[in-house]
Scaffold this active site. Structure first.
Site, PDB file in Angstrom:
ATOM      1  CE  LYS A  13      -2.159  -0.528   3.856  1.00 34.87           C
ATOM      2  NZ  LYS A  13      -2.932   1.041   4.540  1.00 34.87           N
ATOM      3  NE  ARG A  88      -6.390   0.656  11.450  1.00 35.17           N
ATOM      4  CZ  ARG A  88      -5.967   0.259  11.891  1.00 35.17           C
ATOM      5  NH1 ARG A  88      -5.026   1.477  11.401  1.00 35.17           N
ATOM      6  NH2 ARG A  88      -5.309  -0.576  12.130  1.00 35.17           N
ATOM      7  NE  ARG A 127       8.359  -6.475   5.976  1.00 35.68           N
ATOM      8  CZ  ARG A 127       7.112  -6.232   6.787  1.00 35.68           C
ATOM      9  NH1 ARG A 127       6.775  -5.028   5.610  1.00 35.68           N
ATOM     10  NH2 ARG A 127       6.190  -6.009   7.736  1.00 35.68           N
ATOM     11  NE  ARG A 155       8.107  -4.461  12.033  1.00 32.21           N
ATOM     12  CZ  ARG A 155       7.643  -3.862  10.940  1.00 32.21           C
ATOM     13  NH1 ARG A 155       7.564  -3.224  10.100  1.00 32.21           N
ATOM     14  NH2 ARG A 155       5.729  -4.084  10.852  1.00 32.21           N
ATOM     15  NE  ARG A 166       0.747  -5.926  11.721  1.00 37.40           N
ATOM     16  CZ  ARG A 166       1.988  -6.565  10.615  1.00 37.40           C
ATOM     17  NH1 ARG A 166       2.796  -7.607  11.466  1.00 37.40           N
ATOM     18  NH2 ARG A 166       2.256  -5.321   9.463  1.00 37.40           N
TER      19      ARG A 166
HETATM   20  P1  ADP Z   1      -1.523  -0.631  12.240  1.00 40.98           P
HETATM   21  O1  ADP Z   1      -0.661  -1.565  11.179  1.00 40.98           O
HETATM   22  O2  ADP Z   1      -0.585  -0.892  13.973  1.00 40.98           O
HETATM   23  O3  ADP Z   1      -2.444  -0.068  12.288  1.00 40.98           O
HETATM   24  P2  ADP Z   1      -0.719   1.532  11.647  1.00 40.98           P
HETATM   25  O4  ADP Z   1       0.246   2.967  11.359  1.00 40.98           O
HETATM   26  O5  ADP Z   1      -2.010   1.861  10.214  1.00 40.98           O
HETATM   27  O6  ADP Z   1      -0.340   0.925  11.987  1.00 40.98           O
HETATM   28  O7  ADP Z   1      -1.650   2.252  13.014  1.00 40.98           O
HETATM   29  C1  ADP Z   1      -1.161   2.645  14.003  1.00 40.98           C
HETATM   30  C2  ADP Z   1      -2.533   2.798  15.063  1.00 40.98           C
HETATM   31  O8  ADP Z   1      -2.603   4.212  14.360  1.00 40.98           O
HETATM   32  C3  ADP Z   1      -3.187   1.662  15.200  1.00 40.98           C
HETATM   33  O9  ADP Z   1      -2.686   0.632  15.602  1.00 40.98           O
HETATM   34  C4  ADP Z   1      -3.807   2.291  15.566  1.00 40.98           C
HETATM   35  O10 ADP Z   1      -4.106   1.848  16.863  1.00 40.98           O
HETATM   36  C5  ADP Z   1      -3.772   3.499  15.311  1.00 40.98           C
HETATM   37  N1  ADP Z   1      -4.987   4.011  14.686  1.00 40.98           N
HETATM   38  C6  ADP Z   1      -4.479   4.588  12.497  1.00 40.98           C
HETATM   39  N2  ADP Z   1      -5.145   5.430  12.036  1.00 40.98           N
HETATM   40  C7  ADP Z   1      -6.791   4.675  12.903  1.00 40.98           C
HETATM   41  C8  ADP Z   1      -8.188   5.221  12.818  1.00 40.98           C
HETATM   42  N3  ADP Z   1      -8.181   5.389  11.708  1.00 40.98           N
HETATM   43  N4  ADP Z   1      -9.384   4.955  13.968  1.00 40.98           N
HETATM   44  C9  ADP Z   1      -8.718   4.428  15.267  1.00 40.98           C
HETATM   45  N5  ADP Z   1      -6.860   4.636  15.311  1.00 40.98           N
HETATM   46  C10 ADP Z   1      -6.448   4.309  14.280  1.00 40.98           C
END
Ligand code: ADP
Length: 237
Positions: A13, A88, A127, A155, A166
């Site tokens: 992505k 999300r 990875r 990781r 995940r």
């Molecule tokens: P991950 O793969 O852990 O989801 P991201 O970088 O997309 O990695 O997001 C990091 C964290 O930020 C998420 O685990 C979540 O806690 C929070 N987060 C990101 N985007 C949102 C969203 N749209 N709504 C709620 N929490 C979010």
């Protein structure tokens, strides 16, 4: 072009977003990155959001929505944006629609990168990173030279259990918003197995046209299927 980009972890992505930014000259907005920056900078938002993020929970809507909408109201978003990681949840998708509507705007496309879970597992668990150079290798698809193989590390969140967790979370979140956009807007499903070069060339070589009242459009590009919601659809030609 107002776009939402959806895809499982490790689907490429980020790479796709970079190309779309270049092509459409619009900002890539990742709420995950914004929240991580807020945590690193110890802002008020970062302090509140950090606890949720560390415990593996979503950050509450009351914090995420104002952050996202403030970002979307900045002048560089006027020509459009690529949203990544937001919405999300269905409530976030509904709020985004309402916010855009208030400004007489709407999303043009919701791009979903699809990849079988087995491949995601294989890509992520294979990875490895090189602590010396920072280079990322993939044991099967981009094997490291034997000179560095011994020092590579994995990781913590790339173990089979962590990737599976995940993925399960991704599917739960993605299902709730894609079914919403099926009704509300347009979905463009793209086969993530194809090289990005291949399908982005198709994607960018086309003009996005909005067409009213279409059921389902199979684009001239065989691997791109467009599914639409009520009244709005898109076709690439
Ligand atoms: P991950 O793969 O852990 O989801 P991201 O970088 O997309 O990695 O997001 C990091 C964290 O930020 C998420 O685990 C979540 O806690 C929070 N987060 C990101 N985007 C949102 C969203 N749209 N709504 C709620 N929490 C979010």
């Amino acid at each position: 072009m107002r776009m939402v980009l959806i895809g499982p972890p490790g689907s490429g992505k980020g790479t796709q977003a970079v190309r779309l930014v270049e092509r459409f000259k619009i900002p890539h907005i990742s709420t995950g990155e914004m929240l991580q920056a807020a945590v690193a900078e110890r802002t008020e938002l970062g302090k509140k959001a950090g606890a949720f993020m560390r415990s593996g929970h979503l950050v509450p809507e009351g914090l995420v929505l104002p952050m996202a909408f403030e970002r979307l109201s900045t002048p560089d978003c006027r020509p459009g944006f690529i949203l990544d990681g937001f919405p999300r949840t269905q409530p976030q998708a509904e709020e985004l629609n309402a916010e855009l509507k208030r400004q007489n705007l709407a999303l043009d496309v919701v791009l979903v990168i699809e990849l079988p879970d087995e491949l995601i597992l294989e890509r992520n668990t294979g990875r490895r990173s090189d602590p010396v150079t920072g280079a990322i290798h993939q044991l099967k698809f981009k094997p490291p030279p034997s000179s560095v193989a011994g020092r590579l590390v994995q990781r913590q969140d790339d173990t089979t259990e962590a990737v599976a967790a995940r993925l399960a979370r991704y599917h739960a979140e993605a299902d709730s918003i894609t079914s919403f956009y099926l009704k509300e807007c347009i979905l463009l499903r793209v086969d993530g197995k194809l090289g990005f070069e291949e399908y982005l060339a198709d994607f960018c070589g086309c003009n996005l046209l909005k067409i009213q009242g279409m059921e389902k459009v199979v684009s001239p590009v065989a691997h791109v299927t467009l599914v639409h919601g009520a009244g709005r659809a898109a076709i690439y030609n």
